[in-house]
Design a protein around this motif. Structure first.
Motif, PDB file in Angstrom:
ATOM      1  N   GLN A   1       0.908  -1.204  -0.103  1.00 52.96           N
ATOM      2  CA  GLN A   1       0.041  -0.041   0.073  1.00 52.96           C
ATOM      3  C   GLN A   1       0.820   1.232  -0.140  1.00 52.96           C
ATOM      4  OE1 GLN A   1      -3.142   0.128  -0.787  1.00 52.96           O
ATOM      5  NE2 GLN A   1      -3.245  -2.012  -0.713  1.00 52.96           N
ATOM      6  N   THR A   2       2.268   1.200   0.413  1.00 50.98           N
ATOM      7  CA  THR A   2       2.874   2.322   0.295  1.00 50.98           C
ATOM      8  C   THR A   2       3.811   2.597  -0.725  1.00 50.98           C
ATOM      9  OG1 THR A   2       4.627   1.446   1.672  1.00 50.98           O
ATOM     10  CG2 THR A   2       2.974   2.515   3.078  1.00 50.98           C
TER      11      THR A   2
ATOM     12  N   THR B   1       9.450   9.205   0.154  1.00 50.51           N
ATOM     13  CA  THR B   1      10.257   7.786   0.149  1.00 50.51           C
ATOM     14  C   THR B   1      11.067   7.573   1.370  1.00 50.51           C
ATOM     15  OG1 THR B   1      10.563   8.010  -2.244  1.00 50.51           O
ATOM     16  CG2 THR B   1      12.069   6.652  -1.054  1.00 50.51           C
ATOM     17  N   PHE B   2      11.556   8.581   2.020  1.00 53.67           N
ATOM     18  CA  PHE B   2      12.456   8.546   3.264  1.00 53.67           C
ATOM     19  C   PHE B   2      11.872   8.980   4.799  1.00 53.67           C
ATOM     20  CE2 PHE B   2      15.459   8.682  -0.176  1.00 53.67           C
ATOM     21  CZ  PHE B   2      16.015   7.158  -0.072  1.00 53.67           C
TER      22      PHE B   2
ATOM     23  N   MET C   1       8.668   5.257   4.898  1.00 54.60           N
ATOM     24  CA  MET C   1       9.670   4.465   5.592  1.00 54.60           C
ATOM     25  C   MET C   1       9.176   4.099   7.080  1.00 54.60           C
ATOM     26  SD  MET C   1      11.419   3.297   3.109  1.00 54.60           S
ATOM     27  CE  MET C   1      12.395   2.273   4.244  1.00 54.60           C
ATOM     28  N   GLN C   2       8.725   5.205   7.658  1.00 49.21           N
ATOM     29  CA  GLN C   2       8.408   5.092   8.990  1.00 49.21           C
ATOM     30  C   GLN C   2       7.145   3.934   9.057  1.00 49.21           C
ATOM     31  OE1 GLN C   2      10.729   6.579  11.029  1.00 49.21           O
ATOM     32  NE2 GLN C   2       9.093   7.138  12.274  1.00 49.21           N
TER      33      GLN C   2
ATOM     34  N   PHE D   1       2.485   2.565  14.760  1.00 46.30           N
ATOM     35  CA  PHE D   1       2.049   2.205  13.301  1.00 46.30           C
ATOM     36  C   PHE D   1       0.706   2.706  12.792  1.00 46.30           C
ATOM     37  CE2 PHE D   1      -1.035  -0.107  10.592  1.00 46.30           C
ATOM     38  CZ  PHE D   1      -0.223  -0.045   9.285  1.00 46.30           C
ATOM     39  N   GLU D   2      -0.257   2.585  13.922  1.00 47.31           N
ATOM     40  CA  GLU D   2      -1.539   3.082  13.750  1.00 47.31           C
ATOM     41  C   GLU D   2      -1.523   4.748  13.657  1.00 47.31           C
ATOM     42  OE1 GLU D   2      -3.856   1.421  16.901  1.00 47.31           O
ATOM     43  OE2 GLU D   2      -4.009  -0.532  15.997  1.00 47.31           O
TER      44      GLU D   2
END
Length: 123
Positions: free
Chosen positions: A26-27, A35-36, A40-41, A79-80
């Motif tokens: 999805q990313t 991109t960074f 990436m997170q 993450f959420e």
């Protein structure tokens, strides 16, 4: 709790891996400027959830495993937060953020279930 032979047998780990694979897919189409950044997170925090579940399984007793699973739950919260932000910035395709957050919720419930069956007083 009777331990599974391998962390790969844990449904929580399996679902966390599903979440990670979904995040990578999805990313893929995020803006180049991310991109960074957020891309990436999101990937890092999703990987961290599965990694912490695996690491917790290797702990020597239930109390230590509970601590490790607490770390997995913390990574899931991270993450959420990132998924909510990416969704509000419309970086995801329609419905993708909701699907990822639903899967994340499922992983969280599985982690909480594991924590619940562990004896915190075991040494």
């Amino acid at each position: 709790m009777t331990r599974t032979r391998h962390y790969r047998d844990l449904i929580a780990w399996q679902k966390a891996m599903d979440l990670t694979r979904s995040v990578y897919a999805q990313t893929e189409d995020f803006p180049k400027s991310e991109t960074f950044g957020l891309r990436m997170q999101l990937r890092r925090s999703a990987v961290n959830v599965a990694s912490r579940i695996a690491e917790a399984h290797g702990r020597l007793n239930d109390a230590e495993m509970r601590k490790g699973l607490g770390g997995a739950r913390s990574a899931l919260n991270e993450f959420e937060t990132e998924a909510e932000l990416a969704g509000s910035l419309q970086f995801f395709q329609t419905g993708a953020a909701e699907n990822l957050l639903d899967l994340s919720s499922e992983v969280g419930k599985l982690i909480n279930g594991l924590i619940g069956v562990l004896d915190p007083n075991t040494r």
